[in-house]
Design a protein around this motif. Sequence first.
Motif, PDB file in Angstrom:
ATOM      1  N   TYR A  95       0.827  -1.205   0.000  1.00  0.00           N
ATOM      2  CA  TYR A  95       0.000   0.000   0.000  1.00  0.00           C
ATOM      3  C   TYR A  95       0.866   1.262   0.000  1.00  0.00           C
ATOM      4  N   PRO A  96       0.333   2.295  -0.659  1.00  0.00           N
ATOM      5  CA  PRO A  96       1.123   3.523  -0.804  1.00  0.00           C
ATOM      6  C   PRO A  96       1.059   4.378   0.467  1.00  0.00           C
ATOM      7  N   CYS A  97       2.193   4.973   0.792  1.00  0.00           N
ATOM      8  CA  CYS A  97       2.294   5.839   1.973  1.00  0.00           C
ATOM      9  C   CYS A  97       2.934   7.146   1.533  1.00  0.00           C
ATOM     10  N   TYR A  98       2.535   8.214   2.181  1.00  0.00           N
ATOM     11  CA  TYR A  98       2.997   9.533   1.725  1.00  0.00           C
ATOM     12  C   TYR A  98       3.776  10.305   2.790  1.00  0.00           C
ATOM     13  N   ASP A 131      -7.831  12.051  -0.521  1.00  0.00           N
ATOM     14  CA  ASP A 131      -6.603  12.429   0.208  1.00  0.00           C
ATOM     15  C   ASP A 131      -5.370  12.144  -0.655  1.00  0.00           C
ATOM     16  N   ARG A 132      -5.378  10.972  -1.234  1.00  0.00           N
ATOM     17  CA  ARG A 132      -4.211  10.579  -2.029  1.00  0.00           C
ATOM     18  C   ARG A 132      -4.051  11.494  -3.236  1.00  0.00           C
ATOM     19  N   ALA A 133      -5.176  11.797  -3.862  1.00  0.00           N
ATOM     20  CA  ALA A 133      -5.123  12.667  -5.043  1.00  0.00           C
ATOM     21  C   ALA A 133      -4.555  14.030  -4.653  1.00  0.00           C
ATOM     22  N   ARG A 134      -4.962  14.515  -3.488  1.00  0.00           N
ATOM     23  CA  ARG A 134      -4.477  15.828  -3.038  1.00  0.00           C
ATOM     24  C   ARG A 134      -2.962  15.781  -2.770  1.00  0.00           C
ATOM     25  N   ARG A 140       3.733  14.995  -3.886  1.00  0.00           N
ATOM     26  CA  ARG A 140       4.285  13.885  -3.091  1.00  0.00           C
ATOM     27  C   ARG A 140       4.201  12.587  -3.880  1.00  0.00           C
ATOM     28  N   LYS A 141       5.282  11.812  -3.771  1.00  0.00           N
ATOM     29  CA  LYS A 141       5.311  10.499  -4.432  1.00  0.00           C
ATOM     30  C   LYS A 141       5.225   9.439  -3.339  1.00  0.00           C
ATOM     31  N   PRO A 142       4.445   8.392  -3.556  1.00  0.00           N
ATOM     32  CA  PRO A 142       4.313   7.394  -2.497  1.00  0.00           C
ATOM     33  C   PRO A 142       5.524   6.463  -2.395  1.00  0.00           C
ATOM     34  N   HIS A 143       5.812   6.039  -1.184  1.00  0.00           N
ATOM     35  CA  HIS A 143       6.632   4.833  -1.011  1.00  0.00           C
ATOM     36  C   HIS A 143       5.646   3.737  -0.639  1.00  0.00           C
ATOM     37  N   TRP A 144       6.067   2.492  -0.782  1.00  0.00           N
ATOM     38  CA  TRP A 144       5.116   1.388  -0.661  1.00  0.00           C
ATOM     39  C   TRP A 144       5.525   0.448   0.458  1.00  0.00           C
ATOM     40  N   LEU A 175       8.966  -1.570   0.748  1.00  0.00           N
ATOM     41  CA  LEU A 175       9.564  -2.388  -0.316  1.00  0.00           C
ATOM     42  C   LEU A 175      10.001  -1.535  -1.502  1.00  0.00           C
ATOM     43  N   ILE A 176       9.296  -0.402  -1.666  1.00  0.00           N
ATOM     44  CA  ILE A 176       9.613   0.463  -2.814  1.00  0.00           C
ATOM     45  C   ILE A 176       9.737   1.900  -2.300  1.00  0.00           C
ATOM     46  N   ARG A 177      10.830   2.548  -2.666  1.00  0.00           N
ATOM     47  CA  ARG A 177      11.069   3.913  -2.202  1.00  0.00           C
ATOM     48  C   ARG A 177      10.238   4.905  -3.009  1.00  0.00           C
ATOM     49  N   ALA A 178      10.194   6.123  -2.505  1.00  0.00           N
ATOM     50  CA  ALA A 178       9.404   7.159  -3.186  1.00  0.00           C
ATOM     51  C   ALA A 178       9.931   7.443  -4.597  1.00  0.00           C
ATOM     52  N   ASP A 179      11.192   7.172  -4.846  1.00  0.00           N
ATOM     53  CA  ASP A 179      11.702   7.395  -6.206  1.00  0.00           C
ATOM     54  C   ASP A 179      11.446   6.178  -7.103  1.00  0.00           C
TER      55      ASP A 179
END
Length: 445
Positions: A95-98, A131-134, A140-144, A175-179
């Motif tokens: 799941y994506p986190c900001y 929220d995510r769209a905002r 902001r790019k999500p990390h996962w 598992l996945i960074r924001a980049d």
Amino acid sequence: MPPIVRFAPSPTGRLHVGNVRTALFNWLFARRHGGSFVLRLDDTDRERSTETFAQAIQDDLRWLGMDWDRLERQSLRFAAYDGARDRLIAGRRLYPCYETPEELEFRRKRLLAQGRPPVYDRAALRLSDADRARLEAEGRKPHWRFMLEPGDVRWDDLARGAQHIDESSQSDPVLIRADGTYLYTLPSVVDDIDFNITHVIRGEDHVTNTGTQIQLFRALGAEPPVFAHLPLLLGADGRSLSKRLGSLSLADLRAQGIEPLAVWALLARLGTADPVEPVDSLQPLVDGVDFARVGRAPARFAEDELRTLSQRTVHGLPFAVARPRLDDAAASLGEAFWMAVRGNLAQVADAAGWVPVVQGPLQPMVEGPGFLAQAAEVLPPDPWGDATWKAWTAALAARSGRKGRALFHPLRLALTAREQGPEMARLLPLIGRDRVLARLRGETA
Ligand code: GLU
């Protein structure tokens, strides 16, 4: 089913005794059980990984005499990782986190201040689509994060016995960074699944990853492999080797003339129930590899011990093993030369120093020309063999009335120009009659 194992270094530096130990346990285990050994280059970090290091790792392993059945590079497998990512997202395990690092750090400190474990609170799961769209609109790019299942994860570790990790006390791992780049965790599991890895043999610094990885195997529909986590290597003083590992690279050991078989013999036995002793092939190590014999305490690595073991290894090294590392002149003198000199060498390359002794030219050291003239008179005729030295010195003892050092030492000085060295009985036939006669006369030959 024959085991399939992998050694997975990151090509961001040279191999050192720490990671080589992992490599050789994998290799020995595969060979013992008729399995296969995969060399996997963990080069997803494109900035730190270099082709030079990737090649150097392979050179270093080849120097050790290690081969691999398959070579894989993570940098060529992003499509597989992306596929696994998509499946985890579809299964609601990723799941994506900001949160920014600062926000996370703030929450962590607050939890600690409250005396609570600093576990990520999964706040991101409560975000709505809006929220995510905002947040994304703010740039902001999500990390996962991987959603851990609560409770104990258990496994039977071949080296450590029954293990369990309580995942309820862990933060969901990123598992996945924001980049967009992958941390090591997911690609490793995807590879282990795709390459049918049966046994993951690695350092105990990875024990903490194992609970997460076991859950990842299952989330991706695979059975986890068997794990074996080896205790870390410490320095002889009991302190961490990590700072010194840079100077304990295979490249350095090689430059110092350390015998590859000694590296094997030491690293395969250090910290196990078996004695460290020289070997003249890998077979005894293959036959003896057994995780049940690996102690739980960290193994202590001492460079002095490696150096001593290396010399003892050279002293018993078969010609066939030494030959590829001898210079042309020493190699061309063949097995008899090697067998004569090996007991006097600190390293294989030192054999070159004895080539002039048997082949000339050598300026003899003359001590007592009269005695040497007598020696020439009783020198046995050709053909010469192993018994010639004994026959010669017996005749010379009778002729000169000398014995012991007075008899032998002037001969050694004249024939080798050295105070000490290999057994004269072995050297004599290699030097040959003409050269011996010349040297007894004090001539360079
Ligand atoms: N590239 C990882 C490391 O060198 C591999 C760990 C593993 O064997 O799973 O630490």
